[in-house]
Design an enzyme around this catalytic site. Sequence first.
Site, PDB file in Angstrom:
ATOM      1  N   TYR A 101       0.860  -1.186   0.000  1.00  0.00           N
ATOM      2  CA  TYR A 101       0.000   0.000   0.000  1.00  0.00           C
ATOM      3  C   TYR A 101       0.889   1.226   0.000  1.00  0.00           C
ATOM      4  O   TYR A 101       1.897   1.263   0.719  1.00  0.00           O
ATOM      5  CB  TYR A 101      -0.869  -0.006   1.269  1.00  0.00           C
ATOM      6  N   GLU A 189      -3.543   7.577  -3.977  1.00  0.00           N
ATOM      7  CA  GLU A 189      -3.358   6.284  -3.313  1.00  0.00           C
ATOM      8  C   GLU A 189      -3.192   5.155  -4.318  1.00  0.00           C
ATOM      9  O   GLU A 189      -3.911   5.108  -5.314  1.00  0.00           O
ATOM     10  CB  GLU A 189      -4.597   6.026  -2.447  1.00  0.00           C
TER      11      GLU A 189
END
Length: 385
Positions: A101, A189
């Site tokens: 992530y 993101e």
Amino acid sequence: MNVHEYQAKQILSRYGLPIPRGEVATTPEQAREVAERFGVPVVVKAQVLVGGRGKAGGVKLAPTPAAAEERARDILGMQIKGIPVRKVLVAEASSIARELYLSAVVDRASKAVVLMASAAGGVDVEEVARTSPEKIVRATVDACLGLADFQARELAFGLGVAPGRVREFVRIASGLYSALVQCDASLAEINPLAVAADGSLRCLDAKMVLDDNALFRHPDLEAMRDVEEEDPFEARARAEGLSYVKLDGNIGCVVNGAGLAMATLDVVKLRGGAPANFLDIGGGARAERVSAALRIVLADPAVRAVLFNIFGGITRCDEVARGIVEALGGVRAALPIVVRLVGTNEEEGRRILGRAGLVAVASMDDAARAVVGAASAGERPEVRR
Ligand code: GDP
Ligand code: MN
């Protein structure tokens, strides 16, 4: 403003991030055609402006073009969190050894851009953030210096990126940071940032939130707005030049000034009510703006009562009163309307309201109590749109 995954990927690829090739399809046949052109396997992904698509069945691998068509047919027929899927992204599928992530976010607490990364990426990253926050590593970026390579390297080490791939990771982190800053995004993101079997890194999913207040200097990004997926009330309010945010409650609020509007929501809640919206008509609003605001609030089927909170300085109370009367079009309001009206031309404003059978209240607290009482009193009668 949120943009779709395929749009976020378009933006990020300009910053050199490794994005698998993909194309949007709106029909199953198109999806098949894209799969034939790209070669299989492909991944077929719902393009809706909500997260958790994978868990909702909106992300499917397809080993053949025929399967891509089938998966696209399923996904295009779905609703995800109440939103019908109108487009799918058909992208070259990647093999995944590990899911990382990585995000860049404007962090209010540290008043800086923060890069966040985790070795536990993928569909459960929110759960990881909640239950084991130590699995998330951070770098706070100095706005003058920008993201330093050593900071990006530290993130890479924190994620256990293989030594031979650290340079690649640093390039991705730097690109993500530049994209956030240059596009005036509040969030950029990548989840997952996939590590393939050969160790190479790929951005398989991307999300970007753009700052609405900076869109005026990014016409190319503004053009990415998906009007089909917007809240209809917010879209209408924007067209009228009003600052409006839809909320969950049943008390419509119309206020002059953002600060007073925030305080009004607080007082409504303090008195046990639930605001249906935030709405700032701005300073010096004329009657037309006021009546446009009231029409938008009245068009919301959740609204049971309306609260005007006007502290007239530049804004003239008589103009506000005229706007209210104009919006009602000479008939009695079908919903209870409570008006708190003080300041410039207050007397004239009260007279105008009085002639329309409305009474102005002087205190904000009295107004909040009155509107909360009215909202809980009964069912909504039929309202003209
Ligand atoms: P989200 O659920 O809305 O975040 O959608 P994602 O695009 O992140 O997809 C969810 C999950 O599907 C990912 O975490 C991956 O595990 C999987 N996935 C997405 N793209 C691919 C791909 O190209 N190959 C493989 N094998 N899995 C994928
Ligand atoms: Mn994802």
